[in-house]
Design an enzyme around this catalytic site. Sequence first.
Site, PDB file in Angstrom:
ATOM      1  N   GLU A 290       1.040  -1.404   0.447  1.00 12.61           N
ATOM      2  CA  GLU A 290       0.218  -0.022  -0.217  1.00 12.61           C
ATOM      3  C   GLU A 290       1.098   1.143   0.074  1.00 12.61           C
ATOM      4  OE1 GLU A 290      -3.262  -0.253   3.086  1.00 12.61           O
ATOM      5  OE2 GLU A 290      -4.540  -1.774   1.449  1.00 12.61           O
TER       6      GLU A 290
ATOM      7  N   GLU B  42      -5.615  -8.521   0.538  1.00 12.63           N
ATOM      8  CA  GLU B  42      -6.211  -8.417   1.928  1.00 12.63           C
ATOM      9  C   GLU B  42      -7.554  -7.840   1.442  1.00 12.63           C
ATOM     10  OE1 GLU B  42      -4.478  -5.288   4.452  1.00 12.63           O
ATOM     11  OE2 GLU B  42      -2.330  -5.700   4.443  1.00 12.63           O
TER      12      GLU B  42
HETATM   13  C1  NOJ Z   1      -3.990  -1.635   5.034  1.00  9.49           C
HETATM   14  C2  NOJ Z   1      -2.585  -2.156   5.610  1.00  9.49           C
HETATM   15  O1  NOJ Z   1      -2.035  -2.821   5.032  1.00  9.49           O
HETATM   16  C3  NOJ Z   1      -2.854  -3.412   6.720  1.00  9.49           C
HETATM   17  O2  NOJ Z   1      -1.789  -2.875   7.535  1.00  9.49           O
HETATM   18  C4  NOJ Z   1      -4.257  -2.502   7.566  1.00  9.49           C
HETATM   19  O3  NOJ Z   1      -4.010  -2.158   9.342  1.00  9.49           O
HETATM   20  C5  NOJ Z   1      -5.711  -3.094   7.514  1.00  9.49           C
HETATM   21  N1  NOJ Z   1      -5.185  -1.944   5.965  1.00  9.49           N
HETATM   22  C6  NOJ Z   1      -6.672  -2.282   7.914  1.00  9.49           C
HETATM   23  O4  NOJ Z   1      -6.805  -1.516   8.351  1.00  9.49           O
END
Ligand code: NOJ
Length: 487
Positions: free
Chosen positions: A170, A386
């Site tokens: 991200e 994710e």
């Molecule tokens: C994106 C991130 O990669 C992760 O570290 C985070 O906890 C989750 N989204 C949820 O916000």
Amino acid sequence: MYHKQLDDFPADFLWGAASAAYQIEGAWNVDGKGPSIWDTFSKIKGKTYEGTTGDVAVDHYHLYKDDVRLMAEMGLRAYRFSVSWSRVIPDGDGRVNEAGLLFYERLVDELLANKIEPVITLYHWDLPQSLQDRFNGWESRETIKAFKKYCEVLYRRLGKKVTYWVSMNEQNVFTTLGYRWAIHPPGVTDLKRMYEANHIINLANAEAIKLFHELVPNGKIGPSFGYGPMYPLNADPANVLAAENGESFNNDWWLDVYCKGTYPRFVRKQLVRLGIAPTVLEEDEILLKSAKPDFLGINYYHGGTAQQNRLELSDKDCEKEFLGTDPYLMQPKSGQAVTPEIPMFNAVENPYLQKTDWVWEIDPIGFRIALRRVQARYDLPIFITENGLGAIDTIAENGQIKDYYRIDYLKNHILEMKKAITDGVDIIGYCAWSFTDLLSWLNGYKKRYGFVYVNRTEHEEKDLRRIPKESYYWYKQLILENGVSIK
Ligand code: NOJ
């Protein structure tokens, strides 16, 4: 005779779950680990929810065998985790810390012994503090060299055991939160610096991919991008155009570089006009073009909705209006979305979508749209790295954790993913976020994502006991059937 339906999940589909080092490991200064920018930042008063840090987190560093046992009992086929750079190279570019490296090797071995495919993320936001102090972190090309060295150490040690690697997690989120909103380290609010740092990170990502292809020829690597599709508020062409603009700024700006090796002309032109375009050398262009990922990792939570901004902006007005590019920066406390705005694009609420406790829109169809768009534009295999629901979970009197809302959320998203496969999208696997509960960067342990509850709060570490939630048993069944009966 059984005929495989076109819309079945592939037999080797990687049903998985994900995590990140800082959010689970704890042991922040154990066995020679150096501090990361998150170790430092979280200790500054007022930066995180109730002052939570990852010093102990869910102590996965010491409890990893228990966690892998729970994964195995669940039938998990893949586990995505990140390596803490400063555990392996304490100051970022100097001596290798064998004890740190050994931790990851043991974790990989434990996973493989349990037939779980390890998926390694090389960078999930925890830059070694020393690189920040000495070089200004991602604002310097020195950090590219350091990243390359760190990647090489991991490729050489684990390249024969691990097939799937995520180069960068991200980038759109951590650059925006860190260099524009100042709510993540390094705590800067400067768009020029944000775009410069972003370019440096693109180069580091490209170097990591190139080197991987040299050293791990049989492996697969790609970045994980936080993708959110942009919708127009309605069919007014001005709003449709605004959504196009949003798509370009929020998504193409990163994805075009990852997948095509070029910055999109439209966004670049706006940034030049505003005097905030990054410095791109000729050799940078060559490098970016020479590093193609094997797959594209997609982290999907939600998209955004766009309405036209003022169309006839003078350069000066445009500067005033220019607020940034992040697709999903929601602030839990105010209950109000922080709306990303760019020239000719205002982010607005979508009247059709419900929201989570943290006011993130819940949009399973958006997942299918996202997958279709990304497949059509870049034509790479996609790995969902994710997707999940942050919620407040509680233990019922009978000891159960009845997270039926999470089951609902995951089911609806997986169903849309299945439809995307039917549509022709090539998907390798799906890692739900997250396996155990873990530290939410800015929301402590209040906002939970796991299949497995961890008994701790912001203030009390308690016994860190692991308790499978109802969603754990649901996902276990789904994996067992390879998603066949999901409806
Ligand atoms: C994106 C991130 O990669 C992760 O570290 C985070 O906890 C989750 N989204 C949820 O916000």
